[in-house]
Design a protein around this motif. Structure first.
Motif, PDB file in Angstrom:
ATOM      1  N   UNK A 696       0.928  -1.269   0.128  1.00 24.58           N
ATOM      2  CA  UNK A 696      -0.040  -0.201   0.001  1.00 24.58           C
ATOM      3  C   UNK A 696       0.868   1.245  -0.162  1.00 24.58           C
ATOM      4  N   UNK A 697       2.060   1.299   0.414  1.00 26.93           N
ATOM      5  CA  UNK A 697       2.966   2.372   0.758  1.00 26.93           C
ATOM      6  C   UNK A 697       3.912   2.409  -0.349  1.00 26.93           C
ATOM      7  N   UNK A 698       4.106   1.354  -1.360  1.00 22.70           N
ATOM      8  CA  UNK A 698       5.074   1.304  -2.387  1.00 22.70           C
ATOM      9  C   UNK A 698       4.517   2.214  -3.655  1.00 22.70           C
ATOM     10  N   UNK A 699       5.629   2.915  -4.070  1.00 30.27           N
ATOM     11  CA  UNK A 699       5.301   3.608  -5.344  1.00 30.27           C
ATOM     12  C   UNK A 699       5.352   2.883  -6.420  1.00 30.27           C
ATOM     13  N   UNK A 700       4.213   2.566  -6.998  1.00 29.72           N
ATOM     14  CA  UNK A 700       4.037   1.392  -8.252  1.00 29.72           C
ATOM     15  C   UNK A 700       3.847   2.304  -9.494  1.00 29.72           C
ATOM     16  N   UNK A 701       4.186   3.555  -9.527  1.00 30.29           N
ATOM     17  CA  UNK A 701       4.114   4.447 -10.777  1.00 30.29           C
ATOM     18  C   UNK A 701       4.959   3.834 -11.911  1.00 30.29           C
ATOM     19  N   UNK A 702       5.986   3.218 -11.667  1.00 24.12           N
ATOM     20  CA  UNK A 702       6.908   2.868 -12.748  1.00 24.12           C
ATOM     21  C   UNK A 702       6.326   1.615 -13.465  1.00 24.12           C
ATOM     22  N   UNK A 703       5.356   0.959 -12.640  1.00 26.14           N
ATOM     23  CA  UNK A 703       4.910  -0.280 -13.464  1.00 26.14           C
ATOM     24  C   UNK A 703       3.636   0.120 -14.690  1.00 26.14           C
ATOM     25  N   UNK A 704       3.700  -0.764 -15.522  1.00 22.97           N
ATOM     26  CA  UNK A 704       2.466  -0.686 -16.344  1.00 22.97           C
ATOM     27  C   UNK A 704       1.263  -1.144 -15.606  1.00 22.97           C
ATOM     28  N   UNK A 705       0.054  -0.897 -16.227  1.00 19.77           N
ATOM     29  CA  UNK A 705      -1.370  -1.555 -15.558  1.00 19.77           C
ATOM     30  C   UNK A 705      -1.288  -2.783 -15.390  1.00 19.77           C
ATOM     31  N   UNK A 706      -0.864  -3.612 -16.741  1.00 22.60           N
ATOM     32  CA  UNK A 706      -0.728  -4.997 -16.307  1.00 22.60           C
ATOM     33  C   UNK A 706       0.076  -5.402 -15.267  1.00 22.60           C
ATOM     34  N   UNK A 707       1.281  -5.020 -15.222  1.00 28.47           N
ATOM     35  CA  UNK A 707       2.255  -5.458 -14.261  1.00 28.47           C
ATOM     36  C   UNK A 707       1.726  -5.243 -12.908  1.00 28.47           C
ATOM     37  N   UNK A 708       0.905  -4.038 -12.537  1.00 29.64           N
ATOM     38  CA  UNK A 708       0.153  -3.695 -11.384  1.00 29.64           C
ATOM     39  C   UNK A 708      -0.677  -4.983 -11.063  1.00 29.64           C
ATOM     40  N   UNK A 709      -1.542  -5.341 -12.134  1.00 26.90           N
ATOM     41  CA  UNK A 709      -2.331  -6.367 -12.022  1.00 26.90           C
ATOM     42  C   UNK A 709      -1.482  -7.707 -11.769  1.00 26.90           C
ATOM     43  N   UNK A 710      -0.482  -8.060 -12.012  1.00 27.24           N
ATOM     44  CA  UNK A 710       0.245  -9.204 -11.644  1.00 27.24           C
ATOM     45  C   UNK A 710       0.408  -9.056 -10.294  1.00 27.24           C
TER      46      UNK A 710
END
Length: 720
Positions: A696-710
């Motif tokens: 929840x506190x990690x910055x996931x902005x570098x990930x694509x939407x598909x990578x976030x889903x993974x």
């Protein structure tokens, strides 16, 4: 009219336009059979086949539901949910309540039988068909007081399936889910691991108390491959330290009598297929002739790939195609996809594969047409994504080798058998039965469809599952060392004395040889003699810290390869020793991406270079070299009186990553390219629960939407 069950089943298989009176008579016969004799394979088959007709008659539907309640496989009623017909009775509700668990699961008759026998015997071995629900009830067998539970599975794909199931189950939030040997332990732990990892964990924690363990696909203890010994030793070690276990697998007639007697275990065997199976053998159809596939006329040709493409095009529902070899899987996928139209359902997966492996890799082109291939050499995170996309319907046809007949669940309704080999060995009757079992999934399909383009063996079951530790008088020396003195036969005790004599002759302890499990004793002793004759080499091998200089590492890799890797691990003609060592140096020091590694080869098509990369990484870097380096470290330290530690090198080879939290993320199923983008946000994580809390506190902005889903579905579950 009284009809025989066999006649009814045959009529349902051969005809699709059966009259209402026949169906009512058939269901009355089924109901009478259940009431007088109980359930059986043919009864279940008839219920499934009539259910699959989706008949609209209220009389038929209601009588069918009465048969379902009597059969005690209540999930069939849920699957009939969309069929019209009045339904509901106090009797049916009471009957279902008797089979319901506090967790919400409604047991089948057979699952309840297993739970009853487990409660009585505590140690059971179960043989039952695929889709039977053997693994579904694993959580029901865990006692609230259990502190340490072990679930041992053969593949990382199946491991990921179990991990996902347990991290989403609120009953097990108080447990630390352990799926890698590098994790720390909590007060309560559920280990979900391969036998190799379980072996390491037991070495790391020799006093670990285990309350209960499960071994899925347990028949693998008697396979004739490099891993069977690891499976057998894992089973032996766990069975010697627990009071309760549950060993499961499909289609074997008997289990080692010596094992059952030695560990006071009870064997249960079920033959009932809870998903009915149809079989169409096309292998004997002559070239130029027409055959029928569910009303579709298909002409057989001389071209086997054209025959495959035509057959798959005629099928309704998702399809698994079984092939013998990696290259065949890719060629078959190419042919199947060649005449299909493009679809946008796999765009996320295509972009992911392209950015991870390379846009030139042909898998991306096939995915555009909802076709994919799957084999053991692929990175596990790619395998996982392919299976996931298949199960959610984004992929229609999946061409696979034996990797998907080892307990991994898919949504396939159809299975096509294209080859009658497994690698270079002929399929056995057991293999064929296991492949057939992958058609149709309980909860989705009443009937699974199997199509054979080649002739296959007819004998179905594996027969007896032997346990080499207790069933053989001809144990290899490295196996002999793993067996307790009290379990050795007189012949094997004499062999143990011979090994002791060899140890004294070479000036090493038995414990040293024993610590290097699965490495041939004669190979270890040959290395000992080499070190004695070449003390200068030992001096050249010395290093401090975690990573030696390149020239020193080359010596370690050379000796591990030459002396300790098995002959079968060194047989790859396109991967000779010099290439293995040079590429390993590159892999350890440069930490390349897969794409960079693939482009490091000078010859071959992009697909050929991808296969070569996968083979080197999967077979050598992730398995063979780490095991041999560990043994080499033990022997070197024993003879030199030093404390050299190669664990960082081993981690870089095995995982392509060196930090513990990165290994943890990878073994959870997160792809390395995602890990590298988010690693710094998980520095202080030591368990799956820590990782979940940190997301929840990690910055996931570098990930694509598909990578976030993974990331989300792997670590938090699909419904987060």
């Amino acid at each position: 009219m009284v009809l025989s069950l066999e006649y009814i089943e045959k009529a349902l298989i051969c005809k699709s336009d059966l009259e209402e009176k026949f169906l009512l008579d058939a269901l009355q016969c089924v109901y009478h059979e259940i009431q007088s004799k109980g359930n059986s394979s043919v009864v279940t088959s008839i219920i499934c086949r009539i259910s699959a007709l989706k008949y609209k008659s209220e009389l038929v539907v209601n009588l069918l539901r009465e048969c379902i309640v009597a059969s005690r496989i209540f999930i069939y009623s849920d699957m009939l949910g969309g069929v019209d017909g009045a339904w509901g009775s106090i009797f049916s509700d009471v009957a279902q309540d008797c089979y319901s668990r506090p967790s919400g699961i409604v047991l089948t008759l057979y699952q309840k039988k297993i739970l009853s026998e487990y409660k009585k015997h505590k140690r059971i071995v179960v043989s039952a068909p695929t889709s039977f629900g053997k693994s579904t009830i694993v959580p029901e067998l865990i006692d609230e007081s259990d502190k340490n539970v072990c679930i041992v599975v053969p593949t990382l794909s199946l491991l990921s399936e179990y991990v996902s199931r347990f991290i989403q189950d609120s009953r097990f939030r108080r447990y630390n889910i352990v799926y890698t040997s590098s994790q720390g332990l909590g007060r309560r732990n559920i280990f979900i691991v391969t036998p190799e990892r379980m072996d390491i964990i037991l070495d790391q924690h020799p006093d670990l108390g285990v309350d209960f363990f499960v071994m899925d696909e347990v028949y693998k203890i008697s396979n004739s491959d490099d891993r069977s010994l690891i499976f057998a030793n894992c089973l032996y070690r766990l069975a010697n330290r627990v009071s309760r276990f549950y060993l499961i697998g499909p289609y074997y007639d008997e289990f080692s009598v010596n094992f059952l007697k030695r560990f006071n275990a009870h064997f249960l065997r079920f033959d009932v297929e809870v998903v009915a199976k149809n079989k169409l053998d096309i292998s004997d159809v002559s070239r130029g002739n027409i055959y029928d596939v569910k009303g579709v006329k298909v002409k057989k040709t001389a071209d086997k790939y054209k025959n495959l493409s035509r057959l798959v095009a005629a099928l309704e529902g998702q399809t698994l195609v079984y092939v013998a070899k990696t290259h065949t899987a890719e060629v078959a996928a190419k042919h199947i996809s060649s005449n299909l139209v493009e679809s946008a359902t796999c765009e996320g997966l295509i972009d992911f594969v392209s950015s991870t492996i390379g846009r030139e890799w042909s898998l991306g082109e096939y995915l555009k047409r909802k076709v994919a291939f799957h084999h053991a050499l692929m990175p596990k995170y790619v395998q996982r994504e392919i299976v996931y996309n298949f199960n959610v319907g984004a992929i229609d046809t999946l061409v696979c080798t034996s990797t998907l007949i080892e307990g991994v669940n898919t949504s396939a309704q159809n299975v096509v058998v294209f080859d009658n080999m497994k690698g270079i060995a002929p399929l056995t009757g057991f293999d064929v039965k296991n492949i057939e079992g992958r058609s149709g999934r309980l909860g989705r399909h009443f009937v699974g469809e199997n199509y054979f383009l080649v002739e296959t063996p007819s004998k179905a079951n594996v027969g007896n599952v032997d346990f080499v530790f207790l069933d053989s008088n001809e144990l290899d020396d490295e196996v002999n060392l793993l067996v307790s003195d009290g379990d050795l036969t007189d012949v094997m005790k004499k062999r143990r004395e011979h090994i002791l004599h060899e140890c004294r002759e070479n000036g090493v302890s038995l414990s040293l040889l024993r610590s290097n499990k699965y490495i041939k004793v004669d190979k270890q002793l040959a290395l000992v003699r080499y070190f004695r004759d070449n003390p200068d080499v030992m001096r050249e091998m010395h290093f401090s810290g975690t990573l030696p200089v390149k020239e020193t590492l080359k010596i370690w890799l050379r000796l591990a390869y030459e002396y300790l890797m098995s002959d079968s691990q060194k047989h790859e003609k396109d991967l000779p020793q010099n290439i293995v060592i040079n590429k390993a140096i590159y892999y350890v020091y440069k930490n390349p991406t897969i794409y960079e590694f693939v482009n490091g080869w000078s010859e071959g098509s992009f697909d050929a270079r991808v296969r070569k990369t996968f083979k080197l990484v999967t077979r050598i870097f992730e398995f063979a070299l780490p095991k041999s380096l560990f043994a080499l470290e033990n022997i070197y330290n024993y003879m030199n009186g030093s404390q050299i530690d190669t664990s960082h090198v081993v981690s870089l080879l095995e995982h392509g990553l060196g930090k513990k939290h990165e290994v943890l993320l990878k073994e959870a199923g997160i792809p390395p390219n995602i890990i590298k983008k988010i690693s710094k946000f998980f520095d202080e994580t030591y368990s799956i629960r820590d990782i979940q809390a940190a997301i929840d506190s990690a910055d996931l902005s570098r990930l694509t939407e598909y990578e976030k889903k993974i990331l989300q579905r792997t670590l938090l579950g699909e419904n987060r």
